[in-house]
Design an enzyme around this catalytic site. Structure first.
Site, short mmCIF file in Angstrom:
data_model
loop_
_atom_site.label_atom_id
_atom_site.label_comp_id
_atom_site.label_asym_id
_atom_site.label_seq_id
_atom_site.Cartn_x
_atom_site.Cartn_y
_atom_site.Cartn_z
N ASN A 167 28.48 15.87 54.08
CA ASN A 167 28.49 16.34 55.54
C ASN A 167 27.44 15.32 56.20
O ASN A 167 26.38 15.40 56.22
CB ASN A 167 27.82 17.71 55.43
N TRP A 168 28.25 14.65 57.23
CA TRP A 168 27.33 13.65 57.93
C TRP A 168 26.87 14.16 59.07
O TRP A 168 25.77 13.43 59.80
CB TRP A 168 28.27 12.63 58.40
N LYS A 169 26.80 15.53 59.57
CA LYS A 169 26.06 16.18 60.54
C LYS A 169 26.25 15.37 61.73
O LYS A 169 27.32 14.84 61.85
CB LYS A 169 24.78 16.42 60.06
N HIS A 172 27.99 26.46 58.22
CA HIS A 172 26.93 25.81 57.77
C HIS A 172 25.62 26.42 58.36
O HIS A 172 25.57 27.13 59.44
CB HIS A 172 27.12 24.36 58.18
N GLU A 223 23.05 25.51 59.80
CA GLU A 223 22.61 24.88 61.10
C GLU A 223 23.24 25.88 62.08
O GLU A 223 22.89 25.86 63.09
CB GLU A 223 22.80 23.34 61.16
N GLU A 253 24.18 26.92 49.82
CA GLU A 253 23.29 25.95 50.35
C GLU A 253 22.19 26.68 50.83
O GLU A 253 21.89 27.55 51.57
CB GLU A 253 23.85 25.26 51.35
N GLY A 283 17.83 19.29 53.66
CA GLY A 283 17.02 18.33 54.51
C GLY A 283 15.54 18.37 54.16
O GLY A 283 14.91 17.64 54.94
N SER A 312 19.63 18.86 49.52
CA SER A 312 18.80 17.69 48.85
C SER A 312 19.39 17.19 47.75
O SER A 312 18.61 16.90 46.76
CB SER A 312 17.42 18.24 48.99
N GLY A 357 24.32 16.28 52.32
CA GLY A 357 24.16 15.95 53.81
C GLY A 357 23.60 14.26 53.64
O GLY A 357 24.23 13.61 53.82
N GLY A 358 22.34 14.39 53.82
CA GLY A 358 21.56 12.95 53.89
C GLY A 358 22.01 11.82 53.31
O GLY A 358 22.11 10.75 53.55
P1 PGA Z 1 20.92 17.83 52.58
O1 PGA Z 1 21.93 18.59 53.48
O2 PGA Z 1 21.71 17.21 51.59
O3 PGA Z 1 20.47 16.60 53.65
O4 PGA Z 1 19.97 18.65 52.23
C1 PGA Z 1 22.96 19.66 52.92
C2 PGA Z 1 23.81 20.12 53.83
O5 PGA Z 1 23.06 20.52 54.98
O6 PGA Z 1 25.05 20.23 53.69
#
Ligand code: PGA
Length: 244
Positions: free
Chosen positions: A4-6, A90, A92, A162, A168, A208, A229-230
């Site tokens: 997930n590149w956000k 998600h 967010e 998640e 993050g 993470s 994500g990251g």
């Molecule tokens: P993260 O994000 O790997 O940066 O913790 C995961 C996600 O939000 O899907």
């Protein structure tokens, strides 16, 4: 193994990523690879992945097909440009855009009706975990956003657990914590849809995930994959996660 590149990367960055990433996963046929870039990068990503085993997904969708809904993008449009997946709910989106369980349900159904595989996210916040409400929250989210699906629709979704406090933050859930949460979700699935569908639904862990912790997470029977994500932004790190 999903990335997930956000809200990161331009189309030019997308091409640069795939140039490095593709050779690193050319032989990775042990899993399905999905990358979810921001909307403007989807055509570049679809183009890069067209002759590969890599699938491309969006990060959100609107449930209508088309209409006067300024700023939204429909599942129909996402499918039309060659995507196969879409992330739904998600944390967010839940946190900053107030997405509710009713939205989750509408978006999931819209994705399925447009032949997209929804990756439906659930997970508790830190205050909920600390007040021992993790199980209750997962049950609420399952009941509100997922359990109303028709069985043939449920058979086509992917669920991502998640925990919000792990996203993050560098604080990964222990494999045991993740495994327990997945078992709660799978028990809900079993009660509602029966053993066969509950056993076959894929439940990803996200929060993470890094090259150095993916192996211990993936060694849990309950964990079928990861949503990253990251660490999915860098081709080397995402490739080493895929090839754990
Ligand atoms: P993260 O994000 O790997 O940066 O913790 C995961 C996600 O939000 O899907």
């Amino acid at each position: 193994m999903a990335g997930n590149w956000k809200m990161y990367k331009t189309p030019a960055d997308t091409h640069a990523f795939f140039e490095k990433f593709k050779p690193l996963v050319a032989d990775s046929d042990h899993c399905e690879i999905v990358i979810c870039p921001p909307f403007p990068n989807l055509p570049a990503a679809v183009q890069e992945a067209h002759d590969q085993r890599i699938r491309i997904g969006a990060q959100n969708l609107y449930w209508g097909k088309e209409g006067a809904v300024t700023g939204e993008v429909s599942g129909f449009m996402i499918r039309a440009i060659g995507c196969t997946h879409v992330i739904v709910a998600h944390s967010e989106r839940r946190q900053y855009f107030n997405e509710t369980e009713a939205d989750v349900m509408r978006k999931t159904v819209a994705a399925l009706e447009n032949h997209l595989t929804p990756i439906v996210c659930v997970g508790e916040r830190l205050d909920e975990r600390e007040s021992n409400r993790t199980e209750a929250v997962l049950i609420e989210q399952f009941q509100g956003g997922i359990s109303g699906l028709a069985p043939d629709h449920f058979a086509r979704i992917v669920i991502a657990y998640e925990p919000v406090w792990a996203i993050g933050t560098g604080k990964v859930a222990t494999p045991q914590m993740a495994s327990e949460a997945h078992a709660v979700i799978r028990a809900q699935a079993r009660a509602k849809f029966g053993s066969a569908l509950a056993d076959s639904v894929r439940i990803l862990y996200g929060g993470s995930v890094k090259p150095d912790n993916v192996k211990s997470l993936m060694s849990e029977m309950e964990i079928d994959g990861v949503l990253v994500g990251g660490a999915s932004l860098d081709p080397l790190s995402f490739a080493s996660i895929v090839n754990y």
